[in-house]
Design an enzyme around this catalytic site. Sequence first.
Site, mmCIF file in Angstrom:
data_model
loop_
_atom_site.group_PDB
_atom_site.id
_atom_site.type_symbol
_atom_site.label_atom_id
_atom_site.label_comp_id
_atom_site.label_asym_id
_atom_site.label_seq_id
_atom_site.Cartn_x
_atom_site.Cartn_y
_atom_site.Cartn_z
ATOM 1 N N ASP A 1 39.540 -100.155 83.536
ATOM 2 C CA ASP A 1 38.688 -101.273 83.150
ATOM 3 C C ASP A 1 37.225 -100.856 83.316
ATOM 4 O O ASP A 1 36.828 -100.367 84.366
ATOM 5 C CB ASP A 1 39.003 -102.479 84.049
ATOM 6 C CG ASP A 1 38.338 -103.756 83.559
ATOM 7 O OD1 ASP A 1 37.364 -103.662 82.778
ATOM 8 O OD2 ASP A 1 38.790 -104.837 83.953
ATOM 9 N N LYS B 1 53.580 -122.442 72.999
ATOM 10 C CA LYS B 1 52.876 -121.161 72.886
ATOM 11 C C LYS B 1 52.083 -121.049 71.587
ATOM 12 O O LYS B 1 51.120 -120.296 71.509
ATOM 13 C CB LYS B 1 53.878 -120.009 72.980
ATOM 14 C CG LYS B 1 54.196 -119.653 74.419
ATOM 15 C CD LYS B 1 54.674 -118.236 74.573
ATOM 16 C CE LYS B 1 54.808 -117.898 76.045
ATOM 17 N NZ LYS B 1 55.847 -116.917 76.316
ATOM 18 N N TYR C 1 59.106 -119.998 87.828
ATOM 19 C CA TYR C 1 59.810 -121.165 87.304
ATOM 20 C C TYR C 1 61.324 -120.951 87.208
ATOM 21 O O TYR C 1 62.103 -121.877 87.337
ATOM 22 C CB TYR C 1 59.230 -121.506 85.921
ATOM 23 C CG TYR C 1 60.003 -122.556 85.180
ATOM 24 C CD1 TYR C 1 59.883 -123.909 85.530
ATOM 25 C CD2 TYR C 1 60.882 -122.219 84.151
ATOM 26 C CE1 TYR C 1 60.612 -124.873 84.869
ATOM 27 C CE2 TYR C 1 61.614 -123.182 83.487
ATOM 28 C CZ TYR C 1 61.467 -124.507 83.846
ATOM 29 O OH TYR C 1 62.193 -125.468 83.203
ATOM 30 N N GLU D 1 50.769 -110.784 74.230
ATOM 31 C CA GLU D 1 52.103 -111.350 74.397
ATOM 32 C C GLU D 1 52.753 -111.803 73.086
ATOM 33 O O GLU D 1 53.768 -112.486 73.113
ATOM 34 C CB GLU D 1 52.069 -112.487 75.428
ATOM 35 C CG GLU D 1 51.832 -111.915 76.819
ATOM 36 C CD GLU D 1 51.854 -112.943 77.938
ATOM 37 O OE1 GLU D 1 51.725 -112.521 79.088
ATOM 38 O OE2 GLU D 1 51.977 -114.148 77.664
ATOM 39 N N GLU E 1 60.828 -107.346 74.467
ATOM 40 C CA GLU E 1 61.089 -108.772 74.333
ATOM 41 C C GLU E 1 60.499 -109.269 73.021
ATOM 42 O O GLU E 1 59.354 -108.963 72.703
ATOM 43 C CB GLU E 1 60.442 -109.498 75.524
ATOM 44 C CG GLU E 1 60.623 -110.996 75.501
ATOM 45 C CD GLU E 1 59.840 -111.674 76.635
ATOM 46 O OE1 GLU E 1 59.324 -110.971 77.525
ATOM 47 O OE2 GLU E 1 59.749 -112.914 76.593
ATOM 48 N N ARG F 1 48.289 -120.939 71.091
ATOM 49 C CA ARG F 1 47.556 -119.695 71.346
ATOM 50 C C ARG F 1 47.004 -119.047 70.075
ATOM 51 O O ARG F 1 46.054 -118.295 70.128
ATOM 52 C CB ARG F 1 48.462 -118.694 72.059
ATOM 53 C CG ARG F 1 48.864 -119.165 73.427
ATOM 54 C CD ARG F 1 49.809 -118.182 74.044
ATOM 55 N NE ARG F 1 50.023 -118.484 75.453
ATOM 56 C CZ ARG F 1 50.513 -117.625 76.327
ATOM 57 N NH1 ARG F 1 50.863 -116.411 75.936
ATOM 58 N NH2 ARG F 1 50.685 -117.951 77.585
ATOM 59 N N TYR G 1 40.928 -111.332 80.892
ATOM 60 C CA TYR G 1 42.287 -111.851 80.916
ATOM 61 C C TYR G 1 42.548 -112.774 79.732
ATOM 62 O O TYR G 1 41.785 -113.696 79.465
ATOM 63 C CB TYR G 1 42.537 -112.605 82.236
ATOM 64 C CG TYR G 1 43.962 -113.056 82.394
ATOM 65 C CD1 TYR G 1 44.948 -112.163 82.796
ATOM 66 C CD2 TYR G 1 44.331 -114.362 82.107
ATOM 67 C CE1 TYR G 1 46.257 -112.574 82.921
ATOM 68 C CE2 TYR G 1 45.642 -114.777 82.229
ATOM 69 C CZ TYR G 1 46.610 -113.885 82.632
ATOM 70 O OH TYR G 1 47.908 -114.287 82.754
ATOM 71 N N VAL H 1 47.148 -99.020 82.118
ATOM 72 C CA VAL H 1 45.909 -99.805 82.157
ATOM 73 C C VAL H 1 45.702 -100.320 83.579
ATOM 74 O O VAL H 1 46.544 -101.054 84.101
ATOM 75 C CB VAL H 1 45.984 -100.965 81.140
ATOM 76 C CG1 VAL H 1 44.754 -101.865 81.246
ATOM 77 C CG2 VAL H 1 46.105 -100.411 79.727
#
Length: 444
Positions: A173, A269, A374, A336, A261, A272, A205, A146
Amino acid sequence: MIWKCKRYLRQSCLTLALSCVICLLLKIFAREGLISNGRNCFLEKFQHSLGNGCLPTTGPCNKKCSELEVSTESLYGVNCTAVLQGEVNAIKRSQLLKEQYKATRYTDSYFTNITCNCENFIRNRKYITVPLSENEKQFPIAYSIVIHERADQFERLLRTIFAPQNIYCVHVDDKSSTSFKTAIRSIASCFPNVFIARRLENLVYGSWSRVQADLNCMEELLARHLTWKYFINLCGMDFPTKTNSEIVRKLQELKGRNNLESEVASEKKQVRWKYHFEVINGKMVQTKKVKKPSFTSIFSGSAYMVVSRPFVEHIFKDPKVKQLIEWSKDTYSPDEFIWATLQRMPGVPGSEPSHPKYDVSDMRSVARLVKWKYFEGDMTRGKPYPWCTGAHRRSVCIYGAGDLNWILQQHHLFANKFDIDVDPIALQCLEQYIRQKTLVGCTP
Ligand SMILES: *[C@@H]1O[C@H](CO)[C@@H](O)[C@H](O)[C@H]1NC(C)=O
Ligand SMILES: *[C@@H]1O[C@H](CO)[C@@H](O)[C@H](O)[C@H]1NC(C)=O
């Protein structure tokens, strides 16, 4: 095909346009049953003419083999061997040369132009057009890629992962520039096993469109190629850290299981998918509307995965998966969690049990290596990885040449993110390394 002929005419590649039209006519006759071999004859013809006979398993390589090395391409004196070994002076030197290097980038129109003659393009850009081992030949991989910008970086990615037995679906795109789209279409038109997805999403996004882009590719990949064994999805900023042969061996070791994962989702989270999200003016916006909870536990993970063919087939057959897909469409960043959730759903081919004991972190899965800002720091003080030597985007490291040594010690098949605008030398040195490893057994 018609598109290709038109392009040749437009670019005044007259001989190519003529053979293209002839081929198109043959195809039309084939559809009518007049000719038995109605496959893409034009493409097959030059594929045959490109059998460059570099097969490490069949003894010493002929001269053509050394022509496939990419290390001969201009590098302004960067010593990639030293960079890969993490030598500080070599890395410093590469930083100084970055700007000079950027000036030599290929534009979109460059690709549209050179792909006018596919045979030359494939030869000049050193594509490997024969399977390099029997094992690889028997284990084709399907890719969904993508992308939305940087044709030159895409082309590098493609030539590094390219193998004639594999199949590549490219999702561009829908809102990317015309020159970019034309460049990518031109590149794809040079290969029988590279195609642009028929349905192109306008990518926003954090929205469902990212998942839909992969689904569009998955569906076409299943229909176009009947024997691929595993599916891998990529974006334009990924790059392999293993050769095709190494990737095949890793996939064979999985014995039909998927690898990605998938962990219990943190409290933070869960927002979401607790609320209804909407795309407003090209951005994801959280509304006050509370969503009905999902029928299955949601796990968190990455947009990138390594999954078996039965897993992909299951997605389009199973009513429960359909239900999860419908439920996910108004959530934030479903990419995700949707694959991570399917990976823990009972009955899904190659999946793992839902118990937390089966959680897999990004570092433990082979799908993708990512350095989150992080978590960067001093590893002797408990950080999972060293500082990023490139730049950051959305809290993710864009690798610099100084990251390569660490990257190559990891077990992942692909690393994210690389950006030819941030550090072209990191990409170049990694590409060289992969190519050299691919050609092991060849004399220089
Ligand atoms: C590149 O670096 C390696 C490792 O330090 C060294 O052995 C080699 O001689 C260098 N090559 C050149 C051309 O300087
Ligand atoms: C296209 O290719 C031709 C011939 O190789 C060259 O003369 C021309 O400058 C190229 N155009 C662009 C825009 O790269």
